[in-house]
Scaffold this motif. Structure first.
Motif, mmCIF file in Angstrom:
data_model
loop_
_atom_site.group_PDB
_atom_site.id
_atom_site.type_symbol
_atom_site.label_atom_id
_atom_site.label_comp_id
_atom_site.label_asym_id
_atom_site.label_seq_id
_atom_site.Cartn_x
_atom_site.Cartn_y
_atom_site.Cartn_z
ATOM 1 N N ARG A 82 20.899 -104.029 55.326
ATOM 2 C CA ARG A 82 21.548 -105.249 54.840
ATOM 3 C C ARG A 82 22.445 -105.899 55.897
ATOM 4 N NH1 ARG A 82 17.969 -105.227 51.998
ATOM 5 N NH2 ARG A 82 17.845 -104.494 49.854
ATOM 6 N N ARG A 83 23.356 -105.104 56.475
ATOM 7 C CA ARG A 83 24.310 -105.661 57.442
ATOM 8 C C ARG A 83 24.730 -104.554 58.396
ATOM 9 N NH1 ARG A 83 30.075 -106.379 57.397
ATOM 10 N NH2 ARG A 83 30.725 -108.185 58.634
ATOM 11 N N GLY A 84 24.557 -104.810 59.676
ATOM 12 C CA GLY A 84 24.905 -103.771 60.633
ATOM 13 C C GLY A 84 24.569 -104.154 62.050
ATOM 14 N N VAL A 85 24.365 -103.139 62.895
ATOM 15 C CA VAL A 85 24.054 -103.372 64.301
ATOM 16 C C VAL A 85 22.820 -102.554 64.689
ATOM 17 C CG1 VAL A 85 26.438 -103.848 64.953
ATOM 18 C CG2 VAL A 85 25.561 -101.510 65.102
ATOM 19 N N ALA A 86 22.135 -103.029 65.704
ATOM 20 C CA ALA A 86 21.014 -102.304 66.290
ATOM 21 C C ALA A 86 21.165 -102.361 67.801
ATOM 22 C CB ALA A 86 19.688 -102.920 65.861
ATOM 23 N N PHE A 87 20.692 -101.316 68.466
ATOM 24 C CA PHE A 87 20.666 -101.367 69.939
ATOM 25 C C PHE A 87 19.448 -100.628 70.442
ATOM 26 C CE2 PHE A 87 23.505 -97.847 68.787
ATOM 27 C CZ PHE A 87 23.057 -96.792 69.569
ATOM 28 N N GLY A 88 18.963 -101.061 71.603
ATOM 29 C CA GLY A 88 17.768 -100.492 72.191
ATOM 30 C C GLY A 88 18.104 -99.531 73.316
ATOM 31 N N LEU A 89 17.292 -98.483 73.444
ATOM 32 C CA LEU A 89 17.468 -97.494 74.505
ATOM 33 C C LEU A 89 16.233 -97.454 75.397
ATOM 34 C CD1 LEU A 89 18.963 -94.499 72.474
ATOM 35 C CD2 LEU A 89 20.207 -96.072 73.979
ATOM 36 N N THR A 90 16.447 -97.427 76.691
ATOM 37 C CA THR A 90 15.381 -97.245 77.662
ATOM 38 C C THR A 90 14.979 -95.766 77.689
ATOM 39 O OG1 THR A 90 16.844 -96.708 79.494
ATOM 40 C CG2 THR A 90 16.462 -99.055 79.054
ATOM 41 N N PRO A 91 13.904 -95.411 78.401
ATOM 42 C CA PRO A 91 13.583 -93.986 78.546
ATOM 43 C C PRO A 91 14.755 -93.179 79.106
ATOM 44 C CG PRO A 91 11.725 -95.313 79.247
ATOM 45 C CD PRO A 91 12.855 -96.268 78.982
ATOM 46 N N ALA A 92 15.453 -93.724 80.105
ATOM 47 C CA ALA A 92 16.624 -93.030 80.656
ATOM 48 C C ALA A 92 17.735 -92.942 79.619
ATOM 49 C CB ALA A 92 17.115 -93.746 81.911
ATOM 50 N N GLY A 93 17.878 -93.983 78.790
ATOM 51 C CA GLY A 93 18.908 -93.977 77.759
ATOM 52 C C GLY A 93 18.664 -92.931 76.696
ATOM 53 N N VAL A 94 17.404 -92.738 76.308
ATOM 54 C CA VAL A 94 17.072 -91.707 75.315
ATOM 55 C C VAL A 94 17.419 -90.331 75.869
ATOM 56 C CG1 VAL A 94 15.218 -90.632 74.004
ATOM 57 C CG2 VAL A 94 15.305 -93.116 74.216
#
Length: 265
Positions: A82-94
């Motif tokens: 409903r309401r929130g945040v999302a962020f993406g991770l690169t292979p290095a980030g994972v």
């Protein structure tokens, strides 16, 4: 920002409003971008489009706190966030945040708590209590900077190849990419399957689709311009790829993306 369109509301609650921002510069090898979102109350369906990265979604207004790995096929979920945040991770980030190769998350979605552990609850509370999106994105900058372990990294050559494939669509073949990096195609293919969970050719296809989807979301978008932005040779090729990647026609995808209100929720 690499992440362009990963998920959207396509019925029920109506379009998702979103505001996006890049992370601070030192995080960009690991985090592709932040997005704050809000949808209207009521039952809804969320359509996940193919992505060659991992997405973390945190809902303030409900129980949804999940990690969605890279995927080469579309997926639809009922009663989304409903309401929130999302962020993406690169292979290095994972690797640096979750301590595992991205391939272990490929075509899978699971609870954030299973990977982030006890840090999940305090992070959700802090993000939900923040006064605005700028403050929430600053919290993410601070917490991710503290939690990332940059000494945990995937194969450097595979990482370089992954980044190269995120660039705007072109005529670069996997053979040419391998030659550019001084590796064999077989090395790249094995490395991608081991570290990314998808072969390099599939990552390239996903990137072309994402660039086309971004072009379709622009106010002056046309199908022809989107096909060109994705590097598709002709309209039939573009139509086939959009159907395969999204599960809808280019016209339907255009209608969906034009409904997404690109303003702060």
């Amino acid at each position: 920002m690499i992440q362009i369109h990963s998920a959207m509301a396509d019925s029920g609650a109506g379009p998702c409003r979103a505001v996006a921002r890049l992370p601070e510069r030192r995080l960009r090898p690991f985090v592709t971008g932040y997005s704050g979102f809000r949808t209207r109350p009521g039952p809804s369906r969320r359509r996940f489009f193919p992505l060659a990265q991992t997405t973390v979604i945190i809902d303030f207004a409900g129980p949804v706190r999940l990690v969605s790995g890279p995927r080469a096929t579309p997926a639809v979920y009922e009663d989304g966030w409903r309401r929130g945040v999302a962020f993406g991770l690169t292979p290095a980030g994972v690797f640096a945040l979750l301590g595992l190769p991205m391939s272990e998350l490929t075509e899978a979605t699971g609870p954030l708590e299973d990977l982030l552990g006890r840090r999940t609850g305090p992070l959700v509370d802090e993000l939900g209590e923040a006064p605005d999106w700028a403050a929430r994105f600053a919290i993410l900058d601070d917490r991710l900077s503290a939690w990332l372990a940059p000494d945990r990294t995937p194969d450097a050559l595979v990482t370089r190849a992954w980044w190269r494939l995120q660039e705007p669509a072109g005529r670069l073949t996997i053979e040419a990419l391998a030659g550019e990096l001084g590796a064999s195609r077989r090395y790249l293919e094995l490395g991608f399957r081991r570290q990314i969970g998808l072969p390099p050719k599939t990552v390239a296809r996903i990137t072309r689709f994402q660039h086309a989807a971004y072009a379709l979301s622009r106010p002056s978008a046309t199908l022809a311009a989107a096909a060109a932005a994705g590097g598709f040779a002709d309209q039939p090729h573009f139509t086939r790829e959009v159907r395969a990647m999204s599960g809808v026609t280019p016209t339907e995808l255009f209608a969906f993306l034009q409904d997404v209100e690109q303003r702060a929720p």
